[in-house]
Scaffold this motif. Sequence first.
Motif, PDB file in Angstrom:
ATOM      1  N   LYS A 150     -70.195  61.134-110.466  1.00 52.37           N
ATOM      2  CA  LYS A 150     -70.065  59.697-110.239  1.00 52.37           C
ATOM      3  C   LYS A 150     -71.425  59.001-110.317  1.00 52.37           C
TER       4      LYS A 150
ATOM      5  N   ALA B 170     -77.236  40.156-100.350  1.00 53.99           N
ATOM      6  CA  ALA B 170     -76.249  41.157-100.758  1.00 53.99           C
ATOM      7  C   ALA B 170     -76.809  42.144-101.784  1.00 53.99           C
TER       8      ALA B 170
ATOM      9  N   HIS C 232     -70.694  38.109 -99.107  1.00 50.73           N
ATOM     10  CA  HIS C 232     -71.457  39.086 -98.327  1.00 50.73           C
ATOM     11  C   HIS C 232     -71.645  38.696 -96.862  1.00 50.73           C
ATOM     12  N   ASN C 233     -72.188  37.513 -96.647  1.00 51.66           N
ATOM     13  CA  ASN C 233     -72.493  37.127 -95.268  1.00 51.66           C
ATOM     14  C   ASN C 233     -71.244  37.059 -94.407  1.00 51.66           C
TER      15      ASN C 233
ATOM     16  N   LYS D  64     -73.802  47.223 -94.704  1.00 53.57           N
ATOM     17  CA  LYS D  64     -74.104  47.131 -96.125  1.00 53.57           C
ATOM     18  C   LYS D  64     -73.933  48.486 -96.804  1.00 53.57           C
ATOM     19  N   LYS D  65     -74.447  49.514 -96.135  1.00 47.64           N
ATOM     20  CA  LYS D  65     -74.332  50.854 -96.729  1.00 47.64           C
ATOM     21  C   LYS D  65     -72.872  51.244 -96.894  1.00 47.64           C
TER      22      LYS D  65
ATOM     23  N   GLU E   9     -71.398  49.592 -99.877  1.00 46.49           N
ATOM     24  CA  GLU E   9     -71.779  50.262-101.129  1.00 46.49           C
ATOM     25  C   GLU E   9     -71.001  51.557-101.323  1.00 46.49           C
TER      26      GLU E   9
ATOM     27  N   ILE F  40     -67.753  50.671-102.616  1.00 44.32           N
ATOM     28  CA  ILE F  40     -67.828  50.297-104.031  1.00 44.32           C
ATOM     29  C   ILE F  40     -67.832  51.571-104.872  1.00 44.32           C
ATOM     30  N   GLU F  41     -68.628  52.543-104.435  1.00 37.41           N
ATOM     31  CA  GLU F  41     -68.680  53.834-105.126  1.00 37.41           C
ATOM     32  C   GLU F  41     -67.310  54.455-105.274  1.00 37.41           C
ATOM     33  N   ARG F  42     -66.538  54.350-104.179  1.00 32.82           N
ATOM     34  CA  ARG F  42     -65.221  54.986-104.186  1.00 32.82           C
ATOM     35  C   ARG F  42     -64.128  54.063-104.686  1.00 32.82           C
ATOM     36  N   ASP F  43     -64.548  52.985-105.350  1.00 34.77           N
ATOM     37  CA  ASP F  43     -63.597  52.081-106.005  1.00 34.77           C
ATOM     38  C   ASP F  43     -62.614  51.407-105.070  1.00 34.77           C
TER      39      ASP F  43
ATOM     40  N   ARG G  29     -67.971  44.291-107.033  1.00 36.29           N
ATOM     41  CA  ARG G  29     -68.642  42.999-107.013  1.00 36.29           C
ATOM     42  C   ARG G  29     -67.990  42.093-108.040  1.00 36.29           C
TER      43      ARG G  29
ATOM     44  N   ARG H  77     -72.649  37.789-107.851  1.00 39.85           N
ATOM     45  CA  ARG H  77     -72.897  39.120-107.335  1.00 39.85           C
ATOM     46  C   ARG H  77     -72.833  39.204-105.820  1.00 39.85           C
ATOM     47  N   ARG H  78     -72.732  38.045-105.153  1.00 43.45           N
ATOM     48  CA  ARG H  78     -72.661  38.119-103.706  1.00 43.45           C
ATOM     49  C   ARG H  78     -71.230  38.186-103.203  1.00 43.45           C
TER      50      ARG H  78
ATOM     51  N   TYR I  15     -67.477  39.960-103.015  1.00 45.69           N
ATOM     52  CA  TYR I  15     -66.824  41.258-103.172  1.00 45.69           C
ATOM     53  C   TYR I  15     -65.330  41.052-103.325  1.00 45.69           C
TER      54      TYR I  15
END
Lengths: 259, 735
Positions: free
Chosen positions: A164, A229, B686-687, B709-710, B713, B716-719, B723, B728-729, B731
Amino acid sequence: MNKLGRGHRDKVHQFMTITGTSEKAAYQALKASDWHLEGAFDAFYSQPQPKSYTDARRLEDLYNRYKDAYADMIMADGITLLCSDILVDHQDIVMLVLSWHMKAATMCEFSKQEFIGGLQSLGVDSIEKLREKIPFMRSELKDDQKFREIYNFAFGWAKEKGQKSLALDTAIGMWQLLFAEKHWPLVDHWCQFLQARHNKAISRDTWSQLLEFAKTVDPQLSNYDVDGAWPYLIDEFVEYLIENGIIQNGQLSDWTQKH
Amino acid sequence: MNSSNQKKRNFQIEAFKHKVVVDPKYADKTWKILEHAITEIYNHNASGLSFEELYRNAYNMVLHKFGEKLYSGLVGTMTLHLQEMAKTIEAAQGNLFLEELNRKWNDHNKALQMIRDILMYMDRTFIPSNRKTPVHELGLNLWRDNVIHSSKIQTRLLDTLLELIQKERTGEIINRGLMRNIIKMLMDLGSSVYQEDFEKHFLEVSADFYRAESQDFIECCDCGDYLKKAERRLNEEIERVSLYLDSKSETKITNVVEKEMIASHMLRLVHMDNSGLVNMLIDDKYEDLGRMYNLFRRVPNGLPTIRDVMTSHLRETGKQLVTDAEKLKDPVEFVQCLLNEKDKYDKIINLAFSNDKTFQNALNSSFEYFINLNPRSPEFISLFVDEKLRKGLKGVSEEDVETILDKVMMLFRYLQEKDVFEKYYKQHLAKRLLSGKTVSDDAERSLIVKLKTECGYQFTSKLEGMFTDMKTSQDTMQGFYAAYAAELGDSPTLVVQVLTTGSWPTQPSITCNLPAEMSALCEKFRSYYLGTHTGRRLSWQTNMGTADLKAIFGKGQKHELNVSTYQMCVLMLFNSADRLSYKEIEQATEIPSSDLRRCLQSLACVKGKNVLRKEPMSKDIGEEDAFFVNDKFASKFYKVKIGTVVAQKESEPEKQETRQRVEEDRKPQIEAAIVRIMKSRRVLDHNNIIAEVTKQLQSRFLANPGEIKKRIESLIERDFLERDSSDRRLYRYLA
């Protein structure tokens, strides 16, 4: 054409060199944009490429030239041969652009469909024609929109099949390559930071957001918004820059860091 | 007489054809009579007059259209008389001035009444139709203009009144009745007279007076005394108003006092060295505090001032409390101090600040602030509860138990990291349950119920699971002994608690070598249990058990030793050996070395509990040490308790570990919150996500924006999320 003034002739020449078109096309494009080079480039790139006729037979032959002995795809040897045929170093970024045209799934190999499809979309069916297309492909990197596409494509292309994330070393290599084209003053600091602090693979989100970061935030970080963000890694990078005095009072100081 | 000659006659009323001869001097004559009467009235000679005659005269004058003459005559005469009265008043010396004024005023009023009665007809007819001032009012106005506002009287009157008030303020007795009458006179003359001729000046002079007095006081009094004086002055003024001023003046004069005595010096009072608000709080000076509260609530910003000073003092003391290294050595003491502080301020707010809600809130927010300054607060509160439930509540009445538990709950509510508390509470509860060391099952249950009410079912479901396991284990043991009764006659008594993993705090399960008698027994139990509960796995938690050993020492001393399982394993070895080295013990028991060291220390190095003897006699356990049974062991108790599986303040590394586990536990909670929010909102910036997630998790812990935030992310990695392509701010939730 002989009636062209010196200035105009230079422009035609420049246009041809960069876009790889014929003299006639260059003249027409420049004339249409009132002899403004920038305008001519814009207009040229926003047009779809004229679909030139490609010979399916010749493409087939070409494929067979590079195809691997045991598998129905072009592998490392074939690519090496291809590179020497078109007189390009295999680490040259133009190979990335070429892969992008082919929509190649992964680096160091092209499937038959990818190879033929790519060449077709470029409108070439011979080594000479492909060679001639090289300046054009280089020029595509100068276009903002295309650069972004190529950049984001690079992530999927460079990572291991089935993974990934992108291994850090590969990512750093790609970044060095890509940001040589689109100069970003912080790229070396970024790579250093990753090696010192992160040491893990790069996620897709981080990869794509980095480009946004490089494009929107100035190297002095004056318009960096901590609530913006940005991925956590990029926030850490900013902290790292400030901690190590690389950015002081909004000034990018000389890089003479010892770690 | 011929009747036909009689004419029919109707009654006819014809106008008076005769001219009434009005004496041209009639009006003058009549007026003279009335004028004379008025004079007599003013001269206190009214008795000789006939009311009826005078009334008729006045009536006739008006009737014959001489109303104007009558009226202007009245004005003229009355004016003259009043001017004379004024002269008399002016002539009065010193104190008699007011008395004379008062007397003349009364006279005038009496006269006015009689005159009005006499002139009633004019008052009712001529005056309204000619828009003249009615007699009574006229009389007052003339009095005002000719007496009160006469140049020689006006100033003198005001000065006299103010002088008297000043005298009274400095402690002299004055004639209040006289004052009342005079003031009433001014009021009767109209509110503008009262205000312009008296009240306005009264307020000014009072302001000056109190300004000066407060300045004096504040230089020489301490805060408490000053406030007493201020209160006294305030009450004085209120009394003054009720006794001889217009009631409408009360607010005005109290405002003056409040401003000059309190508002102007508010900060200086509050911050006075050695006697200010902070000192009062420290010394529990309820009366002074109450007085301050009552006085300050009268002035703008008064209560907020008190509240702010109290809050910052409380926060400061609280901060010192929670960072005081001495106090932190004893968690139970620490929490008790917190409770004492809360009690102290509850009492102050109750007794002195009339349970003011805003002060309650300030108290709560201060506690919330400093309790969370110390990251170990959750652990310490749990330890406090543990101590109480293990022994502190012994012999305490049910009501008092509830009170103490309620107070603990109140501290719990202040905690930001409630999940940390939960973790520790679980650990401590486990120890209490397993060592059987709880004072009252009811108290334990009661606290669980309170936690459930506060935090919801989820918080307590595992805790309740622990209680259930204990109960179920009892039943299991009964079944076990029933089934194996015959075989187990001679064996040691085994009591097993079967714990459901997941409900109990996770422990690494390291087994050791049990003595033969025990391991056989344990195996029997295992097969019994698995016989009735298929599909389960049992693992012995040898680091959590206890044992009671009957021992006979060298000189025949008999004791019953209450020890931990590890200690039992070690001691049982000495049934077949006199001397054992550390290494031999380690090999035989396979107890992990750090636990073994602790175990041996508790058996050999603690005075009064040294059932073993060690060579050399040092405090530390060395690899080459040798151990013997201590034949000289002596204790005045038959039952000796050596095992310690009691909850204690964690060591540094343990603390780090717990903290890490808590952080790990938080990650899935944060993710669950993010997913929940995004699922319903679909798209969010985001906020806003950060804010919503923080809010949702508030009841358990304070979520770190960086951590959130982590997690985003990671999602996001795991779909789970992506974004937005243009912003880009933003989701987006991916179904």
